[in-house]
Design an enzyme around this catalytic site. Structure first.
Site, short mmCIF file in Angstrom:
data_model
loop_
_atom_site.label_atom_id
_atom_site.label_comp_id
_atom_site.label_asym_id
_atom_site.label_seq_id
_atom_site.Cartn_x
_atom_site.Cartn_y
_atom_site.Cartn_z
N GLN A 59 105.01 71.59 6.92
CA GLN A 59 106.07 72.09 7.05
C GLN A 59 106.01 73.36 8.29
O GLN A 59 107.08 72.98 8.43
CB GLN A 59 105.50 73.05 6.72
CG GLN A 59 107.02 73.43 5.52
CD GLN A 59 107.66 72.32 5.00
OE1 GLN A 59 107.09 71.33 4.60
NE2 GLN A 59 109.47 72.65 5.19
N ARG A 88 77.56 70.86 -2.17
CA ARG A 88 79.49 71.92 -2.47
C ARG A 88 79.79 72.67 -1.90
O ARG A 88 80.79 72.85 -1.32
CB ARG A 88 79.30 71.83 -4.36
CG ARG A 88 79.33 70.78 -5.00
CD ARG A 88 78.87 70.90 -6.71
NE ARG A 88 79.78 69.77 -7.05
CZ ARG A 88 79.20 69.63 -8.37
NH1 ARG A 88 78.74 70.15 -9.08
NH2 ARG A 88 79.07 68.19 -9.11
N GLN A 113 110.86 85.63 10.05
CA GLN A 113 110.02 86.26 9.24
C GLN A 113 109.52 84.72 8.66
O GLN A 113 108.22 84.83 7.11
CB GLN A 113 110.58 87.46 8.58
CG GLN A 113 109.75 87.90 7.73
CD GLN A 113 109.90 88.91 7.32
OE1 GLN A 113 111.74 89.21 6.44
NE2 GLN A 113 109.75 90.86 7.19
N ARG A 124 107.17 76.67 19.93
CA ARG A 124 108.41 75.64 19.35
C ARG A 124 109.83 76.44 19.21
O ARG A 124 109.40 77.37 18.41
CB ARG A 124 108.53 75.64 18.16
CG ARG A 124 109.42 74.00 17.43
CD ARG A 124 109.76 73.31 17.78
NE ARG A 124 110.70 72.37 17.14
CZ ARG A 124 111.24 71.12 17.12
NH1 ARG A 124 111.12 71.25 18.68
NH2 ARG A 124 112.59 71.11 16.61
N GLU A 175 79.55 55.26 -9.89
CA GLU A 175 79.82 54.46 -9.74
C GLU A 175 80.97 53.27 -10.39
O GLU A 175 81.94 54.37 -10.54
CB GLU A 175 78.71 53.53 -10.55
CG GLU A 175 77.16 53.40 -11.25
CD GLU A 175 76.04 52.97 -11.87
OE1 GLU A 175 76.34 52.46 -12.99
OE2 GLU A 175 75.34 52.96 -11.80
N GLY A 182 82.29 58.03 -12.86
CA GLY A 182 82.46 59.20 -11.65
C GLY A 182 82.56 60.43 -11.83
O GLY A 182 81.22 61.60 -11.81
N GLU A 220 82.95 65.06 -4.93
CA GLU A 220 80.71 65.54 -4.98
C GLU A 220 81.51 67.18 -5.87
O GLU A 220 81.27 68.09 -6.42
CB GLU A 220 80.78 66.92 -4.10
CG GLU A 220 79.77 65.66 -2.43
CD GLU A 220 79.07 66.42 -1.81
OE1 GLU A 220 78.47 67.23 -2.32
OE2 GLU A 220 78.65 65.80 -1.04
N1 CAA Z 1 71.05 72.40 -12.24
C1 CAA Z 1 70.06 72.23 -13.40
N2 CAA Z 1 70.65 71.37 -14.84
C2 CAA Z 1 71.61 70.74 -14.57
C3 CAA Z 1 72.86 71.03 -13.26
C4 CAA Z 1 72.84 71.89 -12.28
N3 CAA Z 1 73.11 72.32 -11.57
N4 CAA Z 1 73.99 70.60 -13.62
C5 CAA Z 1 73.30 70.07 -15.28
N5 CAA Z 1 71.59 69.82 -15.56
C6 CAA Z 1 71.33 69.63 -16.96
C7 CAA Z 1 71.59 70.08 -17.72
O1 CAA Z 1 70.88 71.57 -18.29
C8 CAA Z 1 71.47 69.55 -18.70
O2 CAA Z 1 70.37 69.16 -19.44
P1 CAA Z 1 69.76 69.22 -20.71
O3 CAA Z 1 70.33 68.28 -21.57
O4 CAA Z 1 68.65 69.66 -20.68
O5 CAA Z 1 70.41 70.68 -21.51
C9 CAA Z 1 71.60 67.73 -18.24
O6 CAA Z 1 71.96 68.63 -16.61
C10 CAA Z 1 73.37 67.24 -18.39
O7 CAA Z 1 73.89 68.61 -18.05
P2 CAA Z 1 75.25 68.48 -18.61
O8 CAA Z 1 75.23 67.96 -20.22
O9 CAA Z 1 76.20 69.14 -18.68
O10 CAA Z 1 76.10 66.94 -18.15
P3 CAA Z 1 78.10 66.26 -18.20
O11 CAA Z 1 77.48 64.92 -19.40
O12 CAA Z 1 78.46 66.63 -19.50
O13 CAA Z 1 78.22 66.33 -17.09
C11 CAA Z 1 79.19 66.64 -15.03
C12 CAA Z 1 77.88 67.53 -16.50
C13 CAA Z 1 79.14 68.64 -14.37
C14 CAA Z 1 80.34 66.62 -14.98
C15 CAA Z 1 78.23 65.93 -14.23
O14 CAA Z 1 78.39 65.30 -14.72
C16 CAA Z 1 78.72 66.67 -12.91
O15 CAA Z 1 78.37 67.38 -12.32
N6 CAA Z 1 80.12 65.29 -12.18
C17 CAA Z 1 80.31 64.99 -11.51
C18 CAA Z 1 79.86 63.70 -10.72
C19 CAA Z 1 79.79 64.40 -9.03
O16 CAA Z 1 80.20 65.40 -8.69
N7 CAA Z 1 79.78 63.21 -8.49
C20 CAA Z 1 80.17 63.53 -6.58
C21 CAA Z 1 79.30 62.28 -6.15
S1 CAA Z 1 78.19 62.62 -4.70
C22 CAA Z 1 80.07 61.66 -3.87
O17 CAA Z 1 80.35 62.49 -4.48
C23 CAA Z 1 79.84 60.99 -2.80
C24 CAA Z 1 79.15 62.04 -0.92
O18 CAA Z 1 78.67 60.80 -0.68
C25 CAA Z 1 80.13 62.62 -0.58
#
Ligand code: CAA
Length: 386
Positions: A342, A249, A285, A274, A130, A134, A369
């Site tokens: 470049q 990813r 080189q 070129r 949102e 992000g 992502e």
């Molecule tokens: N698998 C399973 N569980 C997971 C996990 C994974 N890969 N990653 C996190 N979790 C779980 C954690 O274990 C945790 O659970 P518990 O509380 O039970 O331990 C819970 O999820 C919360 O995790 P965190 O405490 O790590 O959360 P955080 O708030 O610290 O955030 C972060 C971590 C890695 C920064 C995450 O918020 C993140 O990845 N942010 C980036 C978001 C993103 O990639 N957005 C892209 C959107 S899609 C896009 O780009 C659009 C498109 O269409 C291409």
């Protein structure tokens, strides 16, 4: 380079050949124009679906091809080398919405949504971010409240790839209540379709790159969502999203490899044609070293990608591994596309040649992502726990 095809099985080789032929016929000749016009070509959805490329990782029982990750990533590299905008449509569809449905959807949800998605009849999108959430994805505010068996949803999602043409949007929405906030545990995943009352495709972003891939905001205004549209368990949507992003990813890493390969090949060919100071610039080189470094980093990223894909297929991925792959491949793509400009000199800076598009397209691989900084957070947490 030959070694990128050296270790392929017969089936993988056939997939690469199919993807390359498809890209040569239906994508590459039009990419520059689509980029100029910010045009998303909708006929590609059916064409990719007919090839099976929109259900590559899905089980055969839901009309997928049931392939392993490496085959899918090889196909994606081919498409990305022709057009990164088409590749992101294919990547998002094959990873985020379809993988979440496949892993956590009910049989009825899979029959109704997943099988048509695998056939390319419904394009998939993923709505997590949102405007104020992000990198901090669990700070989303889009809110659902119960009304009988339904949910009423209000809020706005941002940065939704393919949002203009998606037939299915998997959206992460808060289902906790204002007096009982649960951060990441208060989020649920829903299957949305554009026919839901209150669902609107709003602002289309005017982007630097990936101009042929529509990125939109979705506005939900009192949107009524039937209860059977929730995926899996209430409150688990954030975890499902994080797991789906592990597929996503890898897709972005393959897209990065494809963009970088296109930029490397363009630079290599230009350097041998070129002439300056009486000889092809490839004979200097300084240029050879640049091409050598580009080829080396490209091969390293591809090797890391295929190694990670194999670990994923065997179910032995370790935390942080996918992030390493996405981080390395996206930074490699940005670096290689910069070097390609470049090598082209002034010609790299004008739209007559494709390298400036590769450069603009590469940049977002370090952002979406999960930014490179988010990947470093994930890797840092993983390695410090080892
Ligand atoms: N698998 C399973 N569980 C997971 C996990 C994974 N890969 N990653 C996190 N979790 C779980 C954690 O274990 C945790 O659970 P518990 O509380 O039970 O331990 C819970 O999820 C919360 O995790 P965190 O405490 O790590 O959360 P955080 O708030 O610290 O955030 C972060 C971590 C890695 C920064 C995450 O918020 C993140 O990845 N942010 C980036 C978001 C993103 O990639 N957005 C892209 C959107 S899609 C896009 O780009 C659009 C498109 O269409 C291409």
């Amino acid at each position: 380079m030959i070694h990128e095809l050296r270790d392929l099985t017969e089936e993988q080789f056939a997939i690469v050949a199919t993807a390359r032929a498809f890209a040569d016929e239906h994508v590459r000749p039009f990419s520059a124009q689509w980029d100029r016009d910010s045009h998303f070509e909708p006929s590609l959805i059916k064409k990719l679906g007919d090839l099976g490329f929109l259900g590559m990782l899905l089980p055969v029982e839901y009309d997928g091809l049931g392939l392993e990750a490496k085959s899918y990533l090889l196909a994606l590299e081919e498409i990305a080398a022709a057009d990164a905008s088409v590749a992101v449509m294919m990547s998002v569809h094959n990873s985020l919405p379809t993988q979440m449905l496949n892993a956590f959807g009910t049989e009825a949800q899979k029959r109704r949504f997943l099988a048509p998605m695998a056939r390319g009849e419904l394009l998939g999108a993923f709505a997590l971010s949102e405007s104020d959430a992000g990198s901090d994805a669990s700070a989303i505010r889009c809110q659902a409240r119960r009304e009988g068996d339904d949910w009423i949803v209000d809020g706005t999602k941002a940065w939704v790839t393919s949002g203009t043409h998606a037939g299915v949007v998997i959206a992460m929405i808060r289902t906790d209540t204002p007096d009982d906030r649960r951060r990441s545990k208060g989020i649920s995943a829903f299957i949305l379709t554009p026919d839901l009352p209150g669902f609107t495709v709003a602002k289309k972003e005017d982007k630097m790159g990936l101009r042929a891939s529509p990125t939109v905001q979705l506005v939900f205004d009192g949107m009524r969502v039937p209860g059977d549209r929730m995926i899996g368990v209430e409150g688990q949507g954030f975890i499902y999203a994080m797991q789906s992003l592990e597929h996503g990813r890898l897709g972005i890493a393959a897209q990065s490899v494809g963009i970088a390969r296109a930029a490397f090949e363009a630079a290599r060919d230009h350097a041998s044609e070129r002439k300056q100071f009486g000889q092809p610039i490839a004979e200097f080189q300084g240029i050879q070293f640049k091409l050598a470094d580009m080829a080396t980093r490209l091969s390293a990223a591809r090797a890391l990608l295929h190694m990670t894909a194999a670990a994923k297929d065997r179910g032995v991925l370790v935390p942080g591994e996918v992030s390493m792959c996405k981080l390395f491949a996206s930074e490699m793509a940005m670096w290689i596309t910069t070097q390609a400009i470049q090598v082209f000199g002034g010609y790299g800076y004008v739209k007559e040649y494709p390298v400036e598009r590769y450069f603009r397209d590469a940049k977002v691989t370090e952002i979406y992502e999960g930014t490179s900084e988010v990947q470093r957070i994930i890797i840092g947490r993983a390695v410090s726990k080892e």
